[in-house]
Design an enzyme around this catalytic site. Structure first.
Site, short mmCIF file in Angstrom:
data_model
loop_
_atom_site.label_atom_id
_atom_site.label_comp_id
_atom_site.label_asym_id
_atom_site.label_seq_id
_atom_site.Cartn_x
_atom_site.Cartn_y
_atom_site.Cartn_z
N SER A 229 -1.03 33.22 -59.13
CA SER A 229 -1.96 32.84 -60.20
C SER A 229 -1.25 31.91 -61.16
O SER A 229 -0.06 31.61 -61.00
CB SER A 229 -2.45 34.09 -60.93
OG SER A 229 -1.39 34.59 -61.74
N LYS A 230 -2.01 31.49 -62.14
CA LYS A 230 -1.51 30.52 -63.11
C LYS A 230 -0.16 30.89 -63.71
O LYS A 230 0.66 30.03 -64.00
CB LYS A 230 -2.51 30.41 -64.26
CG LYS A 230 -3.42 29.23 -64.12
CD LYS A 230 -4.19 29.07 -65.42
CE LYS A 230 -5.57 28.52 -65.11
NZ LYS A 230 -6.56 28.86 -66.09
N ARG A 231 0.03 32.19 -63.91
CA ARG A 231 1.29 32.52 -64.58
C ARG A 231 2.52 32.29 -63.69
O ARG A 231 3.64 32.35 -64.16
CB ARG A 231 1.23 33.94 -65.15
CG ARG A 231 1.20 35.00 -64.13
CD ARG A 231 0.86 36.36 -64.72
NE ARG A 231 0.63 37.27 -63.63
CZ ARG A 231 1.60 37.83 -62.92
NH1 ARG A 231 2.84 37.62 -63.26
NH2 ARG A 231 1.32 38.60 -61.90
N GLY A 233 2.98 29.40 -62.39
CA GLY A 233 3.18 27.95 -62.45
C GLY A 233 1.94 27.26 -61.93
O GLY A 233 0.86 27.84 -61.95
#
Ligand code: GLU
Length: 460
Positions: A229-231, A233
């Site tokens: 996911s976004k966290r 990167g």
């Protein structure tokens, strides 16, 4: 087919699903269909549709049919819903959100699975949401091409909502209608949909339609084992373009996320198509590894024909407002810079001096190499270079060598000031090829600039 919902950018996981479906279609000489599943009108946006189309285009995953938009097909879904209602395979339900919530809470409190209790099954209502009458007996059994045989008892499945009270259809209905109408024979998608598959199979059966094959792909995980996911990167395909990756590298990286062919790591697109098979897809989730992607990117920057690298690198120069017509052919710059960079972004950043004057000397390089002692070597090498009749790497090299010999200094005493003068900094490919691409005129001007810098320094 690839059937994204346009509710965000094209995600790395979506791109891998698209790639596998595309490879399978190319391998089997089938058709690859792009279908935009935009029935959720609140979450679907045109920007997201564009982002998906751009991402697919950038990756080179071309479709033979489509893009189809589900919002163009509402009439068709309505016909199917009506048919199911007429055949009593579906019914209207008027249960309120509150009732359903209480039901869910009660079931959960008893440790049971939250599912609809069939409250409206026999009420013969004429409005509300439409629910599919799921069979109550027997198992739904299917053989997933990745996961193997899967069997789910119908007791586990409740009466699925196939149309909302405003008449708009839901995902499980539209996907079945479309995969049938579009003659999809193999559904390749993420295994986050595997729980939907038995419900969809029941719908196919109620409609008397033949089933496609199913292949559910394991998820992609971040380095910490959680779903990517976004966290972790960048997860959007276009963020990788922006960061300077070649589509060839990303595709090669993605194909190995969950699929293998022996221990081969590097695949051209043709090799991927040749060797791809659903058997080669592993059962377990794969972890995203940026280092490996960077390694592949470097590999492709170095080994692809410079013209292909240039086609993608161009955009990065434009992003930096570099006018590529003001200097050498980008291919020749790539030829001498390729093994010095990991990304195309870096390539553009370290190559601007070929096209425009650097704004200022790199402070450290200037401090070290543009000192008063460099004035003599720079003046002399400039004379020699400007006197050259032919401007090529050999003649440039002999001018530099001759300067060092005449002054009885090491090559570095001439080369380094010259490098800083020509490029603004202390790092560049070897001087013969660098100056050759820069042109005689520019080299002359830039040596003058360095000499002025030294003079100012002497005077201050
Ligand atoms: N539209 C669904 C999604 O984006 C995909 C459905 C499917 O492939 O069946 O998750």
């Amino acid at each position: 087919r690839f059937a994204p919902s346009p509710t965000g950018y094209l995600h790395i996981g979506g791109a891998r699903t698209a790639l596998f479906a595309w490879l399978w279609a190319r391998k089997e000489q089938g058709q690859f269909i792009l279908r935009i599943e935009d029935t959720d009108r609140e979450r679907s946006t045109q920007a997201s549709v564009d982002a998906i189309l751009d991402g697919m285009k950038w990756l080179g995953l071309d479709h033979d049919e489509g893009p189809y938009y589900q919002t163009d097909r509402f009439d068709r879904y309505k016909i199917v819903v009506r048919q199911l209602l007429e055949e009593d395979k579906a019914y209207y339900c008027e249960c309120s959100q509150e009732r359903l919530q209480i039901l869910r809470d009660e079931l959960m409190a008893k440790g049971e699975k939250a599912k609809y209790d069939g409250h409206c099954q026999h009420k013969n209502l004429t409005a509300g949401v439409v629910r599919f009458r799921n069979p109550v007996e027997g198992n739904v059994v299917f053989s997933d091409l990745v996961k193997g045989e899967i069997s789910v008892h119908n007791k586990e499945l409740d009466d699925l909502i196939i149309a909302r009270s405003d008449g708009t259809p839901t995902y499980n209905l539209t996907v079945v209608v479309d995969d049938h109408d579009m003659e999809i024979d193999c559904v390749i998608r993420g295994d986050d949909h595997i729980n939907n598959t038995p419900r969809q199979i029941n719908l196919y059966e109620a409609l008397g339609w033949g089933l496609p094959a199913f292949a559910h792909l394991p998820m992609i995980l971040g380095g910490d084992g959680a779903r990517l996911s976004k966290r972790h990167g960048a997860v959007s395909v276009m963020a990788y373009r922006d960061a300077g990756f070649l589509p060839e590298a990303l595709l090669n990286y993605l194909v190995r996320l969950g699929w293998s062919h022996g221990d081969q790591e590097v695949f051209t697109l043709d090799e991927m198509i040749e060797h791809f098979s659903l058997d080669g897809i592993g059962q377990s989730a794969s972890a995203f590894n940026t280092e490996k992607l960077i390694w592949l990117n470097q590999h492709y920057i170095k080994t692809l024909p410079a013209s292909e690298v240039a086609a993608h690198a161009k955009w990065h120069f434009e992003t930096l407002n570099v006018d590529l017509t003001a200097g050498p052919a980008l291919e020749s710059v790539i030829a001498i810079q390729a093994d010095r960079v990991k990304t195309l972004k870096e390539l553009a950043e370290i190559s601007t001096y070929f096209y425009q004057d650097y704004e200022a000397f790199d402070a450290n390089a200037a401090k070290k190499h543009l000192r008063p002692v460099a004035r003599g070597p720079l003046e002399r090498v400039k004379d020699k270079l400007m006197a050259l009749e032919e401007w090529n790497p050999e003649s440039i090299q002999s001018a530099i060598n001759a300067t060092a010999e005449e002054l009885e200094v090491g090559m570095g005493k001439v080369g380094m000031p010259l490098r800083v003068a020509a490029t603004g900094g202390g790092n560049s490919p070897s001087l013969d090829v660098t100056l050759n691409l820069l042109s005689k005129e520019k080299v002359g001007e830039r040596i003058d600039k360095a000499l002025t810098f030294i003079a100012n320094r002497e005077n201050s």
